[in-house]
Motif scaffolding. Structure first.
Motif, short mmCIF file in Angstrom:
data_model
loop_
_atom_site.label_atom_id
_atom_site.label_comp_id
_atom_site.label_asym_id
_atom_site.label_seq_id
_atom_site.Cartn_x
_atom_site.Cartn_y
_atom_site.Cartn_z
N GLN A 393 0.82 -1.21 0.00
CA GLN A 393 0.00 0.00 0.00
C GLN A 393 0.86 1.26 0.00
O GLN A 393 0.56 2.23 -0.70
CB GLN A 393 -0.93 -0.02 1.22
CG GLN A 393 -2.03 -1.06 1.14
CD GLN A 393 -2.85 -1.14 2.41
OE1 GLN A 393 -2.31 -1.09 3.52
NE2 GLN A 393 -4.16 -1.26 2.27
N ILE A 394 1.94 1.25 0.77
CA ILE A 394 2.84 2.41 0.81
C ILE A 394 3.45 2.65 -0.56
O ILE A 394 3.55 3.80 -1.03
CB ILE A 394 3.92 2.21 1.89
CG1 ILE A 394 3.29 2.23 3.28
CG2 ILE A 394 4.99 3.29 1.79
CD1 ILE A 394 4.25 1.91 4.39
N VAL A 395 3.87 1.57 -1.21
CA VAL A 395 4.47 1.71 -2.55
C VAL A 395 3.45 2.26 -3.54
O VAL A 395 3.77 3.11 -4.39
CB VAL A 395 5.03 0.35 -3.01
CG1 VAL A 395 5.43 0.41 -4.48
CG2 VAL A 395 6.22 -0.05 -2.16
N LEU A 432 11.75 -2.07 -7.63
CA LEU A 432 11.68 -1.30 -8.88
C LEU A 432 10.80 -0.07 -8.72
O LEU A 432 11.12 1.00 -9.24
CB LEU A 432 11.13 -2.19 -10.00
CG LEU A 432 12.02 -3.38 -10.42
CD1 LEU A 432 11.30 -4.25 -11.44
CD2 LEU A 432 13.34 -2.88 -10.97
N SER A 433 9.68 -0.20 -7.99
CA SER A 433 8.78 0.94 -7.80
C SER A 433 9.44 2.03 -6.95
O SER A 433 9.34 3.22 -7.27
CB SER A 433 7.48 0.47 -7.14
OG SER A 433 6.79 -0.44 -7.96
N ILE A 434 10.10 1.63 -5.87
CA ILE A 434 10.75 2.62 -5.00
C ILE A 434 11.87 3.33 -5.75
O ILE A 434 12.03 4.55 -5.67
CB ILE A 434 11.27 1.94 -3.73
CG1 ILE A 434 10.09 1.51 -2.85
CG2 ILE A 434 12.20 2.86 -2.95
CD1 ILE A 434 10.48 0.71 -1.63
N ARG A 436 12.09 3.84 -8.94
CA ARG A 436 11.49 4.72 -9.95
C ARG A 436 10.97 6.01 -9.31
O ARG A 436 11.23 7.11 -9.82
CB ARG A 436 10.35 3.98 -10.65
CG ARG A 436 9.63 4.81 -11.70
CD ARG A 436 8.54 3.99 -12.38
NE ARG A 436 7.85 4.78 -13.37
CZ ARG A 436 6.83 5.59 -13.13
NH1 ARG A 436 6.37 5.70 -11.89
NH2 ARG A 436 6.27 6.29 -14.08
N VAL A 437 10.26 5.88 -8.19
CA VAL A 437 9.67 7.06 -7.54
C VAL A 437 10.76 7.99 -7.02
O VAL A 437 10.72 9.21 -7.27
CB VAL A 437 8.73 6.62 -6.41
CG1 VAL A 437 8.29 7.82 -5.59
CG2 VAL A 437 7.51 5.91 -6.98
N TYR A 438 11.74 7.44 -6.31
CA TYR A 438 12.77 8.29 -5.70
C TYR A 438 13.65 8.95 -6.76
O TYR A 438 14.11 10.07 -6.57
CB TYR A 438 13.61 7.48 -4.73
CG TYR A 438 12.97 7.30 -3.37
CD1 TYR A 438 13.43 8.00 -2.26
CD2 TYR A 438 11.87 6.47 -3.20
CE1 TYR A 438 12.84 7.86 -1.02
CE2 TYR A 438 11.26 6.31 -1.97
CZ TYR A 438 11.74 7.01 -0.88
OH TYR A 438 11.14 6.87 0.35
N SER A 439 13.90 8.24 -7.86
CA SER A 439 14.74 8.83 -8.91
C SER A 439 13.99 9.91 -9.69
O SER A 439 14.55 10.97 -9.98
CB SER A 439 15.25 7.74 -9.84
OG SER A 439 14.16 7.09 -10.49
#
Length: 686
Positions: A393-395, A432-434, A436-439
């Motif tokens: 859910q956080i992702v 992969l999601s983290i 992508r978001v942080y970059s």
């Protein structure tokens, strides 16, 4: 005279008796219809009004016929002519012959009692069926019940709806297993045939709910059952009330295009356009809006908008939640409606379930609706209730925030700490999601920046043996955008077989080529000696976007520097970067040098090159001046090439007056802190 009055009174009384029997028969028939049980022969057909009207004694009929004859005197004994007697005899023969076997009053009463008993019996059986249906726990139980009883169209509709309700909360594997058992059951085909046969006589609500349940059960759209229901819906579309229209609209929104779907949707669109002013239920309007879709004419979208604007005072909290999705389905951004829905959402933020918050953020992305107060309220709520959400859910929240270019700093810092402490809790999709978001949001935590990136790298290394080449490329690309080079992942990516697979397979070849080019640039500029460049792999470079003229910035530079020879415009650099304006200055950046005086500024220690970047609003995180990932990477690489970077928020710059624009550029070009927003660390969180 007494005889005349007597016959008159007798005739009137007899017709009253006949009338009471007739209307009693009709009441019985209508009561039977309202039971909605399976009676293929309507009770109304069993009532024969001619039987009551024509079962009359001959003397009464003779008197009434004479009374209705024009130009003939009132009947008196002994005065009847031969013509009148013949006419009376003829009419009696015509009516008495077919009904010579008519029931007597006792038999008629007995027939009525039998009908009532049959109705009560059928009503009892129907109620028993629905009671048994509620006890079913699986689709197989429903079909077993169908095989034991004669199902009417009402039973049939409820059976399909019950089977769908029983399976919708199951896992995908359980749904697949139950669906297989359902299809193989002997009564399933019988139930489908029954539904097709009775679809034209069903109530409209039962028809549309049956279609909805059939599709939800996973029955293919191209089957005869589904296509028959679609055709019947087309034929009976004008009979649908608002609720039926809403259900069929919701169903169509999930179906693939086909001839019957397109025809029904076109008819629905025409019908809805006529009925919009009369539909007062906002929820039904929202359901129909979702079906109409983004391809609807602009005039129809505006009719929906105007209708909802009239109901804004009656907008409930629940309506506000679903309004975002309805407008997104039509791809129609109505600022007044969205602002009203945003206010309702902010007021009740703690009562909104998880998926509804995700749908709101995703709808804002589709509509390109930017409301910093709404996004901040959602981010604060998610952060304050971080203990309620699991990793998945956080992702999803982080991905939804990235979709609207919003950077929830506090939430991302907390998530980074959790990743640093427990990297083993992440699966490959989470990693992969983290990344992508942080970059893309260009965010690194205020503390333990290096530890955060190393933890993600360690978590990724566990999946290198089974990760796909495209996912590996995405992970390395995100790491490079953050300014971190993962050794093991890059070494595996640079193998010729993996690179060849990425460049020759897949349907997103152009996107893969762009990511590979960025990885190559990062390897050359961020760490030129760490990794060897494979031959003939990065030869193809993506085309650079054209640089705009930025007339407002150019005019301000002319006023500031006094001459066009003091700067260059639209400069193309070797690594496929381009800059809007380039200025050459002395080493202390106190004096601007004409372009002709600096022959080779890159090799001269006395010349400082200044790159003026004019970035659109989309290059910054929403509501801030924090550069997003690609812009931050470009600034970092320009610095590696020896440039001093001046970043201009072009949308805000256009709002400045001439004097303010000149002062703004003067302070950025000549001051020690040339960067407007953050000089040294482009990933600063301030």
């Amino acid at each position: 005279m007494n005889n005349k009055m007597g016959y008159l009174v007798w005739t009137i009384g007899h017709f009253q008796v006949c009338g009471s029997k007739l209307f009693s028969g009709f009441r019985t028939a209508m009561r039977t219809c309202t039971l909605r049980i399976s009676r293929h022969k309507s009770a109304i057909q069993s009532v024969n009004p001619r039987r009551f009207l024509l079962n009359v004694p001959s003397c009464g009929l003779e008197f009434s016929l004479r009374l209705l004859s024009q130009g003939i005197p009132v009947y008196c004994k002994g005065d009847a002519t031969v013509q009148e007697q013949n006419a009376t005899k003829t009419l009696l023969d015509e009516h008495e012959q077919p009904y010579s076997s008519a029931l007597d009053p006792l038999e008629e009463d007995r027939s009525s009692v039998e009908e009532i008993l049959i109705e009560k019996s059928e009503r009892s059986l129907s109620q028993q069926f629905f009671d048994d249906l509620q006890k079913c726990t699986s689709p197989t139980d429903v079909l077993d019940l169908v095989s034991k009883s004669a199902a009417s169209w009402k039973h049939c509709s409820n059976c399909f709806t019950t089977m769908w309700v029983l399976t919708k909360k199951l896992s995908e594997d359980q749904k697949r297993y139950e669906r297989q058992l359902m299809i193989e059951h002997p009564a399933f085909m019988k139930l489908c045939q029954h539904l097709m046969q009775d679809s034209r006589s069903m109530w409209c609500d039962d028809l549309v709910y049956s279609l909805h349940a059939v599709l939800k059960l996973g029955i293919p759209q191209n089957t005869r059952l589904v296509q028959t229901l679609l055709r019947v819906c087309q034929e009976r579309l004008n009979e649908f009330n608002d609720r039926s229209l809403s259900v069929v609209a919701t169903t169509l929104s999930t179906m693939e295009p086909s001839s019957n779907v397109d025809a029904l949707q076109a008819g629905l669109q025409l019908l809805v356009e006529q009925r919009i002013p009369k539909i007062s239920n906002i929820f039904m309007l929202q359901s129909i809006m979702k079906c109409i879709g983004k391809d609807a004419p602009l005039s129809l979208k505006r009719k929906f908008e105007n209708r909802i604007l009239k109901e804004l005072d009656h907008l409930t909290f629940l309506n506000a939640q679903h309004m975002f999705s309805a407008l997104a389905a039509m791809n129609h951004c109505s600022i007044p409606i969205l602002e009203a829905c945003s206010n309702k959402t902010i007021e009740n933020i703690h009562g909104i379930p998880f998926w509804q918050l995700i749908h709101i953020l995703r709808s804002c992305r589709i509509l390109r609706y930017h409301n910093v107060v709404l996004c901040s309220a959602v981010a604060n709520y998610v952060t304050s209730a971080i203990y309620m959400w699991d990793t998945k859910q956080i992702v999803l929240f982080l991905s939804a925030f990235e979709g609207v270019h919003f950077r929830p700093v506090e939430l991302m810092d907390i998530v980074a700490e959790k990743v640093t402490s427990h990297p083993e809790s992440l699966n490959l999709k989470d990693i992969l999601s983290i990344l992508r978001v942080y970059s893309l949001l260009n965010h690194v935590p205020k503390r333990k920046n290096q530890e955060f990136r190393e933890s993600l790298n360690a978590a990724l290394n566990k999946y290198l043996t089974r990760i796909s080449n495209v996912d590996l490329l995405k992970a390395v690309y995100s790491f490079c955008m953050l300014g971190y080079l993962p050794q093991a992942a890059i070494s595996q990516l640079l193998q010729e077989d993996n690179l060849s697979d990425i460049l020759t397979t897949g349907f997103k070849k152009e996107q893969n080529e762009k990511m590979l080019h960025c990885v190559n640039v990062c390897l050359e500029l961020d760490s030129p000696s760490s990794f060897p460049k494979p031959a003939a792999v990065f030869t193809k470079k993506p085309s650079s976007p054209l640089v705009s003229d930025f007339p407002e910035v150019r005019e301000a530079l002319l006023k500031l520097l006094g001459d066009e020879r003091m700067f260059q415009q639209n400069i193309q650099l070797p690594h496929d970067y381009n800059i809007a304006f380039e200025i050459e200055m002395d080493a202390d950046r106190k004096k601007v040098l004409p372009v002709t005086e600096a022959e080779d500024p890159a090799d001269s220690p006395d010349v400082q090159r200044v790159a003026v970047l004019c970035a659109p609003v989309s290059a910054f995180c929403f509501g801030t001046r924090h550069p997003r990932g690609k812009l931050a990477m470009k600034i970092r690489h320009l610095k590696a090439l020896g440039y001093h970077v001046v970043l201009v928020h072009y949308q805000e710059f256009k709002k400045l007056k001439e004097e303010e624009a000149i002062e703004c550029l003067k302070g950025k070009i000549y001051s020690a802190d040339a960067l407007c927003f953050s000089d040294v660390n482009l990933q600063d969180n301030n």
